[in-house]
Design a protein around this motif. Structure first.
Motif, PDB file in Angstrom:
ATOM      1  N   SER A 192      42.124  28.878  38.629  1.00  9.55           N
ATOM      2  CA  SER A 192      42.918  27.527  38.136  1.00  9.55           C
ATOM      3  C   SER A 192      44.676  28.246  38.540  1.00  9.55           C
ATOM      4  N   TYR A 193      45.617  27.387  39.085  1.00 13.08           N
ATOM      5  CA  TYR A 193      46.677  27.808  39.393  1.00 13.08           C
ATOM      6  C   TYR A 193      47.325  29.048  38.630  1.00 13.08           C
ATOM      7  N   VAL A 194      46.965  28.635  37.053  1.00 17.61           N
ATOM      8  CA  VAL A 194      47.246  30.254  36.612  1.00 17.61           C
ATOM      9  C   VAL A 194      47.052  31.370  37.187  1.00 17.61           C
ATOM     10  N   GLU A 195      45.846  31.617  37.002  1.00 23.26           N
ATOM     11  CA  GLU A 195      45.121  32.379  37.968  1.00 23.26           C
ATOM     12  C   GLU A 195      45.931  33.182  39.642  1.00 23.26           C
ATOM     13  N   ILE A 196      45.668  32.011  39.681  1.00 19.46           N
ATOM     14  CA  ILE A 196      46.283  31.677  41.340  1.00 19.46           C
ATOM     15  C   ILE A 196      47.413  33.025  41.502  1.00 19.46           C
ATOM     16  N   GLY A 197      48.564  32.405  40.175  1.00 20.22           N
ATOM     17  CA  GLY A 197      49.704  32.641  40.015  1.00 20.22           C
ATOM     18  C   GLY A 197      49.665  34.221  39.749  1.00 20.22           C
ATOM     19  N   GLN A 198      48.967  34.724  38.557  1.00 18.22           N
ATOM     20  CA  GLN A 198      48.478  36.214  38.310  1.00 18.22           C
ATOM     21  C   GLN A 198      47.691  37.068  39.149  1.00 18.22           C
ATOM     22  N   ALA A 199      47.214  36.326  40.175  1.00 20.67           N
ATOM     23  CA  ALA A 199      47.148  37.042  41.108  1.00 20.67           C
ATOM     24  C   ALA A 199      48.059  37.197  42.325  1.00 20.67           C
TER      25      ALA A 199
ATOM     26  N   ALA B 224      41.994  41.916  46.034  1.00 23.18           N
ATOM     27  CA  ALA B 224      41.952  42.255  47.300  1.00 23.18           C
ATOM     28  C   ALA B 224      43.152  41.473  48.087  1.00 23.18           C
ATOM     29  N   SER B 225      43.909  40.573  47.375  1.00 26.52           N
ATOM     30  CA  SER B 225      44.344  39.143  48.110  1.00 26.52           C
ATOM     31  C   SER B 225      45.670  39.578  48.153  1.00 26.52           C
ATOM     32  N   HIS B 226      46.257  41.367  47.183  1.00 25.42           N
ATOM     33  CA  HIS B 226      47.218  41.353  47.933  1.00 25.42           C
ATOM     34  C   HIS B 226      47.702  42.812  49.037  1.00 25.42           C
ATOM     35  N   HIS B 227      46.267  43.451  48.924  1.00 24.97           N
ATOM     36  CA  HIS B 227      45.428  43.953  50.103  1.00 24.97           C
ATOM     37  C   HIS B 227      46.392  43.360  51.085  1.00 24.97           C
ATOM     38  N   CYS B 228      44.677  42.036  51.022  1.00 22.01           N
ATOM     39  CA  CYS B 228      44.976  41.362  52.339  1.00 22.01           C
ATOM     40  C   CYS B 228      45.962  41.301  53.264  1.00 22.01           C
ATOM     41  N   ILE B 229      47.155  40.664  51.791  1.00 20.59           N
ATOM     42  CA  ILE B 229      48.793  40.104  52.185  1.00 20.59           C
ATOM     43  C   ILE B 229      49.272  41.554  53.128  1.00 20.59           C
ATOM     44  N   ASP B 230      49.233  42.613  52.049  1.00 19.19           N
ATOM     45  CA  ASP B 230      49.556  44.412  53.120  1.00 19.19           C
ATOM     46  C   ASP B 230      49.807  44.348  54.475  1.00 19.19           C
ATOM     47  N   ARG B 231      47.934  44.151  54.458  1.00 21.60           N
ATOM     48  CA  ARG B 231      47.214  45.085  56.262  1.00 21.60           C
ATOM     49  C   ARG B 231      47.982  43.246  57.344  1.00 21.60           C
ATOM     50  N   LEU B 232      47.715  42.093  56.521  1.00 20.19           N
ATOM     51  CA  LEU B 232      48.457  41.108  57.429  1.00 20.19           C
ATOM     52  C   LEU B 232      49.896  41.577  58.084  1.00 20.19           C
TER      53      LEU B 232
ATOM     54  N   ALA C 268      28.225  43.588  41.676  1.00 18.76           N
ATOM     55  CA  ALA C 268      28.487  41.597  40.951  1.00 18.76           C
ATOM     56  C   ALA C 268      29.721  41.532  42.197  1.00 18.76           C
ATOM     57  N   TYR C 269      30.678  42.061  42.304  1.00 18.13           N
ATOM     58  CA  TYR C 269      31.504  41.285  42.930  1.00 18.13           C
ATOM     59  C   TYR C 269      31.674  41.503  44.389  1.00 18.13           C
ATOM     60  N   GLU C 270      30.767  42.139  44.779  1.00 20.10           N
ATOM     61  CA  GLU C 270      31.000  43.303  46.974  1.00 20.10           C
ATOM     62  C   GLU C 270      30.681  41.821  47.365  1.00 20.10           C
ATOM     63  N   ARG C 271      30.358  40.491  47.346  1.00 26.64           N
ATOM     64  CA  ARG C 271      30.125  39.774  48.271  1.00 26.64           C
ATOM     65  C   ARG C 271      31.276  38.389  48.040  1.00 26.64           C
ATOM     66  N   GLN C 272      32.180  38.206  46.919  1.00 30.91           N
ATOM     67  CA  GLN C 272      33.646  37.342  46.235  1.00 30.91           C
ATOM     68  C   GLN C 272      34.375  38.231  47.167  1.00 30.91           C
ATOM     69  N   VAL C 273      34.762  39.439  46.768  1.00 36.34           N
ATOM     70  CA  VAL C 273      35.888  40.153  47.829  1.00 36.34           C
ATOM     71  C   VAL C 273      35.479  41.045  48.931  1.00 36.34           C
ATOM     72  N   PHE C 274      34.718  40.777  49.221  1.00 33.93           N
ATOM     73  CA  PHE C 274      34.494  40.521  51.197  1.00 33.93           C
ATOM     74  C   PHE C 274      34.670  38.839  51.749  1.00 33.93           C
TER      75      PHE C 274
ATOM     76  N   LEU D 193      40.357  40.459  42.054  1.00 35.23           N
ATOM     77  CA  LEU D 193      40.936  39.505  43.385  1.00 35.23           C
ATOM     78  C   LEU D 193      42.017  39.121  43.609  1.00 35.23           C
ATOM     79  N   ALA D 194      42.774  39.446  42.568  1.00 38.81           N
ATOM     80  CA  ALA D 194      44.388  39.761  43.284  1.00 38.81           C
ATOM     81  C   ALA D 194      44.583  40.617  43.641  1.00 38.81           C
TER      82      ALA D 194
END
Length: 185
Positions: free
Chosen positions: A135-142, A64-72, A13-19, A61-62
């Motif tokens: 939303s801003y709240v969801e991004i903040g949580q992520a 995924a984004s944290h993992h990508c930030i670490d990679r960057l 269900a989420y593989e495309r969004q995460v990729f 997605l949080a």
């Protein structure tokens, strides 16, 4: 509860969004595939930390984004050049003609270059807001930020991106003007 089939359904269900999130942050398809796989592995191992009362998508997605930030961050330590960050063009939707396709491709390339210039958390905030419509709240949580910090980062990022866009337009106009000037031969 450890049901591997149920988790396989979540992956489907989420593989495309995460990729796509990983790709927009890393701009490298093979690295984005690795990051997406790592994201699902981390999610599987950390399912006990997910609050069932909260939506699953922002939590995933949080990760995924944290993992990508670490990679960057690791990538920055290797002093990667801008050319290496550009990667492949994001496939565009079919367009009516070659001129529109060329313009869209050029604009996509410029956006990729500008996003590559943002700090990792700013890039993540922009991608989560404008590609995933969180939303801003969801991004903040992520991103482990307050809502006001998210708004502030997005405001700074939009201003920085607008300045970069304008600078590119001015540079293109200046280059076009020089090409049309008569040469003194």
């Amino acid at each position: 509860e450890g049901d591997e089939r149920a988790f396989a359904q979540l992956v489907e269900a989420y593989e495309r969004q995460v990729f796509n999130l990983c790709y927009r942050m890393l701009w490298d398809a093979p690295e984005a595939e690795d990051a997406a796989q790592e994201t699902f592995l981390k999610a599987f191992r950390g399912l006990h930390r997910h609050d069932p009362g909260r939506p699953f998508r922002p939590w995933l997605l949080a990760i995924a984004s944290h993992h990508c930030i670490d990679r960057l961050r690791r990538r920055r330590l290797r002093l990667t050049s801008l050319e290496d960050l550009q990667g492949e063009d994001v496939p565009a939707a079919p367009t009516p003609g070659p001129e529109a396709t060329a313009l869209e491709r050029e604009q996509s390339r410029r956006v990729q270059q500008m996003l590559a210039g943002l700090a990792p958390k700013e890039r993540a905030a922009v991608v989560l807001r404008y590609w995933y419509d969180l939303s801003y709240v969801e991004i903040g949580q992520a991103l482990s930020l307050s809502e006001s910090a998210v708004k502030s980062r997005l405001h700074r990022s939009r201003r920085q991106l607008a300045d970069l866009w304008r600078a590119g337009e001015e540079k293109a106009l200046a280059a076009g003007g020089r090409q049309n000037e008569p040469s003194a031969a």
